[in-house]
Design an enzyme around this catalytic site. Sequence first.
Site, PDB file in Angstrom:
ATOM      1  N   PRO A   9      69.534  52.636  55.388  1.00  0.00           N
ATOM      2  CA  PRO A   9      69.195  51.653  54.365  1.00  0.00           C
ATOM      3  C   PRO A   9      68.088  50.580  55.272  1.00  0.00           C
ATOM      4  O   PRO A   9      68.155  50.603  56.493  1.00  0.00           O
ATOM      5  CB  PRO A   9      70.495  50.858  54.529  1.00  0.00           C
ATOM      6  CG  PRO A   9      71.338  51.432  55.708  1.00  0.00           C
ATOM      7  CD  PRO A   9      71.037  52.696  55.813  1.00  0.00           C
ATOM      8  N   ASN A  10      67.264  50.133  54.268  1.00  0.00           N
ATOM      9  CA  ASN A  10      66.426  49.146  54.836  1.00  0.00           C
ATOM     10  C   ASN A  10      65.015  49.874  55.677  1.00  0.00           C
ATOM     11  O   ASN A  10      64.040  49.184  55.830  1.00  0.00           O
ATOM     12  CB  ASN A  10      66.863  47.851  55.650  1.00  0.00           C
ATOM     13  CG  ASN A  10      67.841  47.139  54.725  1.00  0.00           C
ATOM     14  OD1 ASN A  10      67.470  46.647  53.568  1.00  0.00           O
ATOM     15  ND2 ASN A  10      69.163  46.957  55.329  1.00  0.00           N
ATOM     16  N   ARG A  17      59.139  44.860  57.254  1.00  0.00           N
ATOM     17  CA  ARG A  17      60.456  44.353  57.679  1.00  0.00           C
ATOM     18  C   ARG A  17      60.463  43.964  59.186  1.00  0.00           C
ATOM     19  O   ARG A  17      60.194  44.759  60.066  1.00  0.00           O
ATOM     20  CB  ARG A  17      61.428  45.733  57.511  1.00  0.00           C
ATOM     21  CG  ARG A  17      62.781  45.419  58.217  1.00  0.00           C
ATOM     22  CD  ARG A  17      63.702  46.547  58.315  1.00  0.00           C
ATOM     23  NE  ARG A  17      65.068  46.322  58.794  1.00  0.00           N
ATOM     24  CZ  ARG A  17      66.020  47.018  59.101  1.00  0.00           C
ATOM     25  NH1 ARG A  17      65.679  48.470  58.982  1.00  0.00           N
ATOM     26  NH2 ARG A  17      67.068  46.741  59.437  1.00  0.00           N
ATOM     27  N   TYR A  22      60.265  45.997  64.643  1.00  0.00           N
ATOM     28  CA  TYR A  22      60.086  47.390  64.240  1.00  0.00           C
ATOM     29  C   TYR A  22      58.770  48.064  64.203  1.00  0.00           C
ATOM     30  O   TYR A  22      58.424  49.015  63.664  1.00  0.00           O
ATOM     31  CB  TYR A  22      61.023  47.633  62.811  1.00  0.00           C
ATOM     32  CG  TYR A  22      62.476  47.480  62.923  1.00  0.00           C
ATOM     33  CD1 TYR A  22      63.141  48.174  63.613  1.00  0.00           C
ATOM     34  CD2 TYR A  22      62.774  46.280  62.288  1.00  0.00           C
ATOM     35  CE1 TYR A  22      64.635  48.147  63.505  1.00  0.00           C
ATOM     36  CE2 TYR A  22      64.617  46.236  62.259  1.00  0.00           C
ATOM     37  CZ  TYR A  22      65.192  47.134  62.977  1.00  0.00           C
ATOM     38  OH  TYR A  22      66.643  46.963  63.053  1.00  0.00           O
ATOM     39  N   ASN A  73      68.261  58.525  61.628  1.00  0.00           N
ATOM     40  CA  ASN A  73      68.340  56.999  61.796  1.00  0.00           C
ATOM     41  C   ASN A  73      69.157  56.400  60.567  1.00  0.00           C
ATOM     42  O   ASN A  73      68.624  56.224  59.400  1.00  0.00           O
ATOM     43  CB  ASN A  73      66.761  56.409  61.640  1.00  0.00           C
ATOM     44  CG  ASN A  73      66.995  55.150  62.016  1.00  0.00           C
ATOM     45  OD1 ASN A  73      67.895  54.568  62.168  1.00  0.00           O
ATOM     46  ND2 ASN A  73      65.783  54.466  62.186  1.00  0.00           N
ATOM     47  N   ALA A  76      71.880  50.449  59.664  1.00  0.00           N
ATOM     48  CA  ALA A  76      73.187  49.850  60.104  1.00  0.00           C
ATOM     49  C   ALA A  76      74.063  50.581  59.824  1.00  0.00           C
ATOM     50  O   ALA A  76      75.262  50.307  60.443  1.00  0.00           O
ATOM     51  CB  ALA A  76      73.064  48.533  58.976  1.00  0.00           C
ATOM     52  N   GLU A  97      70.471  61.887  66.769  1.00  0.00           N
ATOM     53  CA  GLU A  97      70.514  60.256  66.360  1.00  0.00           C
ATOM     54  C   GLU A  97      69.303  59.664  66.746  1.00  0.00           C
ATOM     55  O   GLU A  97      69.167  59.785  68.070  1.00  0.00           O
ATOM     56  CB  GLU A  97      71.865  59.775  66.954  1.00  0.00           C
ATOM     57  CG  GLU A  97      71.948  58.345  66.587  1.00  0.00           C
ATOM     58  CD  GLU A  97      73.330  57.435  67.352  1.00  0.00           C
ATOM     59  OE1 GLU A  97      74.057  58.049  67.299  1.00  0.00           O
ATOM     60  OE2 GLU A  97      72.907  56.272  67.007  1.00  0.00           O
ATOM     61  N   HIS A  99      66.835  55.822  66.782  1.00  0.00           N
ATOM     62  CA  HIS A  99      66.712  54.523  66.528  1.00  0.00           C
ATOM     63  C   HIS A  99      65.209  54.131  66.886  1.00  0.00           C
ATOM     64  O   HIS A  99      64.829  54.761  67.946  1.00  0.00           O
ATOM     65  CB  HIS A  99      67.677  53.597  67.081  1.00  0.00           C
ATOM     66  CG  HIS A  99      69.011  53.795  66.711  1.00  0.00           C
ATOM     67  ND1 HIS A  99      69.481  53.820  65.357  1.00  0.00           N
ATOM     68  CD2 HIS A  99      70.000  54.741  67.385  1.00  0.00           C
ATOM     69  CE1 HIS A  99      70.755  54.146  65.138  1.00  0.00           C
ATOM     70  NE2 HIS A  99      71.207  54.700  66.167  1.00  0.00           N
ATOM     71  N   ARG A 106      69.960  44.473  72.055  1.00  0.00           N
ATOM     72  CA  ARG A 106      69.815  43.762  70.782  1.00  0.00           C
ATOM     73  C   ARG A 106      71.396  43.262  70.585  1.00  0.00           C
ATOM     74  O   ARG A 106      72.026  43.152  71.737  1.00  0.00           O
ATOM     75  CB  ARG A 106      69.343  44.396  69.543  1.00  0.00           C
ATOM     76  CG  ARG A 106      67.998  45.156  69.841  1.00  0.00           C
ATOM     77  CD  ARG A 106      67.643  45.732  68.457  1.00  0.00           C
ATOM     78  NE  ARG A 106      67.433  44.677  67.161  1.00  0.00           N
ATOM     79  CZ  ARG A 106      67.248  45.224  65.945  1.00  0.00           C
ATOM     80  NH1 ARG A 106      67.332  46.309  65.978  1.00  0.00           N
ATOM     81  NH2 ARG A 106      67.558  44.167  65.097  1.00  0.00           N
TER      82      ARG A 106
HETATM   83  C1  DQA Z   1      67.843  50.836  63.747  1.00  0.00           C
HETATM   84  C2  DQA Z   1      68.818  49.754  64.349  1.00  0.00           C
HETATM   85  C3  DQA Z   1      69.963  49.366  63.466  1.00  0.00           C
HETATM   86  O1  DQA Z   1      70.608  48.505  64.263  1.00  0.00           O
HETATM   87  C4  DQA Z   1      69.545  48.642  62.313  1.00  0.00           C
HETATM   88  O2  DQA Z   1      70.457  48.386  61.417  1.00  0.00           O
HETATM   89  C5  DQA Z   1      68.204  49.364  61.855  1.00  0.00           C
HETATM   90  C6  DQA Z   1      67.292  50.129  62.266  1.00  0.00           C
HETATM   91  C7  DQA Z   1      66.538  51.205  64.575  1.00  0.00           C
HETATM   92  O3  DQA Z   1      65.996  52.112  63.934  1.00  0.00           O
HETATM   93  O4  DQA Z   1      66.231  50.398  65.613  1.00  0.00           O
HETATM   94  O5  DQA Z   1      68.258  49.348  60.321  1.00  0.00           O
HETATM   95  O6  DQA Z   1      68.635  52.016  63.245  1.00  0.00           O
END
Ligand code: DQA
Length: 143
Positions: A9-10, A17, A22, A73, A76, A97, A99, A106
């Site tokens: 998501p997002n 964003r 990011y 990735n 959240a 995994e 990120h 954070r």
């Molecule tokens: C994320 C880190 C997560 O905590 C966050 O909710 C994201 C992006 C990252 O790529 O740093 O949406 O996965």
Amino acid sequence: MRVLFLSGPNLNLLGTREPAVYGSTTLADIEGLVRERAKGLGAEVDFRQSNHEGQLVDWIQEARGKFGAVVINAGAYTHTSVAIRDAIAGTGVPTVEIHLSNVHAREEFRHQSYLSAVCKGVILGFGAQSYVLGLEAAVNLKA
Ligand code: DQA
């Protein structure tokens, strides 16, 4: 090797964003970087994004027998989703995994991942390069 990239998501909003966290690279830009590296590694890449937990679960289930590895990735959902964890564990497809941000630097709620324990390993904090490093890790996974 065929590698399935899943973004949660997002992550479709990358570029606009929270750029301080990011960066300004879009998900399409990142896909381009991954595809470029995949050429050099002789890997085939499928690159998907969804804001929906169940869709991510479906894609992980479908990966069995079709992909040598998944790079995820989960956004959240990393910090909330038992369903995605169970899909990774249940299908047994080797999973990396990733990120963009260093989640450990954070908020505290980002320090826990439901996924890490069922993944082969975790790459985080390298921005768009986390995706490229994820690909390199995936193609080098030993069965
Ligand atoms: C994320 C880190 C997560 O905590 C966050 O909710 C994201 C992006 C990252 O790529 O740093 O949406 O996965």
